[in-house]
Enzyme design. Structure first.
Site, PDB file in Angstrom:
ATOM      1  N   ASP A   1       0.818  -1.208   0.000  1.00  0.00           N
ATOM      2  CA  ASP A   1       0.000   0.000   0.000  1.00  0.00           C
ATOM      3  C   ASP A   1       0.856   1.265   0.000  1.00  0.00           C
ATOM      4  O   ASP A   1       2.055   1.219   0.244  1.00  0.00           O
ATOM      5  CB  ASP A   1      -0.894   0.015   1.239  1.00  0.00           C
TER       6      ASP A   1
ATOM      7  N   LYS B   1      -3.417   4.239  -3.805  1.00  0.00           N
ATOM      8  CA  LYS B   1      -4.002   5.254  -4.692  1.00  0.00           C
ATOM      9  C   LYS B   1      -2.879   5.925  -5.491  1.00  0.00           C
ATOM     10  O   LYS B   1      -1.796   6.117  -5.008  1.00  0.00           O
ATOM     11  CB  LYS B   1      -4.720   6.319  -3.859  1.00  0.00           C
TER      12      LYS B   1
ATOM     13  N   MET C   1      -7.185   9.092   9.787  1.00  0.00           N
ATOM     14  CA  MET C   1      -7.834   9.552   8.545  1.00  0.00           C
ATOM     15  C   MET C   1      -8.777  10.738   8.788  1.00  0.00           C
ATOM     16  O   MET C   1      -9.917  10.727   8.333  1.00  0.00           O
ATOM     17  CB  MET C   1      -8.631   8.399   7.903  1.00  0.00           C
TER      18      MET C   1
END
Ligand code: SAH
Length: 283
Positions: free
Chosen positions: A67, A89, A204
């Protein structure tokens, strides 16, 4: 695959001789058998916070699916011939969704590889590790889980903030800020969290800090309550900003703090003034 096959992992010796440290040999580490997936936590960033099981996995894996939060330093520990797959991402470009990730893990395991799924922190703490493990079980792929140091504990440690401190709190809540957006705040009972937990550690949360601070103030938390934002914790880029709950969102803006950041609310934050030991002084 039979239960016997699943238990077929042998015990090997992990040698840490290619590091600047003195030779370390540890007997009894598991052998990474082909066809297995190991789901491992890489910790918050500092490679020194990898577990020996994670290093043992990095040394044997032939496919590594990692990741965004897994650092280059950690990836440099893989076998030279290992193949790396980035599952995070990519600014603007299409990235893998959860289904793509599990499909890839299953495909690689079924074709007889030693598949290391490497995630930041701990895979089972806001990391979707449980979902991936469920998919492996459903596909009858044998797996091992290797816990990692979660940012909400290890990152705080590098900021000199104990998650619990005897005179301050006997409970701590780890919560995701992800569910504090428009129309989502009600998905989490912030009022109960505010009442029950003297210390709140939020993952987050950077884009939702203003909403979260407001919800906690509404629930009766003091506007003077100390808050810390710890960015890039445990790495050379670590920065800590300290302030008050009422100005939490401004704090991030003033110091241009970005993700990944961990947010701590509660009196334990004050301990950083004396216990801070790593990187720059708190802002
Ligand atoms: N499984 C991870 C969490 C993944 S969610 C763990 O156990 O740590 C991603 C969030 O983790 C980020 O938005 C941030 O809040 C936090 N995080 C991860 N690494 C961090 C770091 N080095 N410094 C500060 N926060 C971090």
């Amino acid at each position: 695959m039979s239960a016997d096959d699943k238990n077929r992992q042998e015990i090997i010796r992990l040698t840490l001789s290619d590091s600047p440290m003195p030779d370390i040999q540890i007997d009894g580490m598991p052998e990474f058998a082909p066809g297995w997936v190991w789901l491992a936590g890489a910790g918050p960033g500092d490679p020194g916070l990898l577990t020996l099981h994670a290093v043992n996995a990095l040394k044997q894996a032939d496919k590594v699916v990692y990741d965004a939060l897994v650092s280059e330093d950690i990836l440099s520990l893989v076998r030279p011939d290992a193949e790396l797959f980035y599952a995070g991402k990519r600014g603007g470009k299409p990235s893998w969704n959860q289904q793509d990730v599990t499909n890839k893990l299953i495909e690689l395991a079924k074709t007889g590889h030693r598949v290391l799924r490497l995630k930041g922190g701990d895979p089972f703490v806001f990391g979707r590790g449980g979902e991936e493990a469920q998919a492996l079980v459903a596909a009858d792929i044998p797996f091992r889980m290797i816990p990692g140091i979660s940012a909400g504990v290890g990152g705080l440690g590098y900021a000199g903030i104990p998650a619990t401190h005897r005179d301050v709190n006997h409970a701590v809540t780890f919560v995701t800020g992800h569910l504090a957006g428009k129309g989502q705040a009600e998905l989490l009972d912030w009022a109960s969290i505010a009442k029950a937990s003297p210390v709140i550690v939020i993952y987050m949360a950077m884009s939702r800090l203003a909403v979260i601070a407001e919800l906690l103030l509404q629930a009766g938390r003091s506007s003077d309550e100390p808050v810390a934002i710890v960015t890039h914790a445990t790495t050379a880029r670590q920065r800590i900003a300290m302030g008050r709950l009422a100005e939490a969102a401004k704090l991030a803006e003033t110091h241009t703090l970005e993700p990944p950041s961990i947010i701590v609310i509660g009196e334990v934050v004050n301990l950083a003034e004396t216990l801070h030991w790593f990187g720059d002084k708190p802002l």
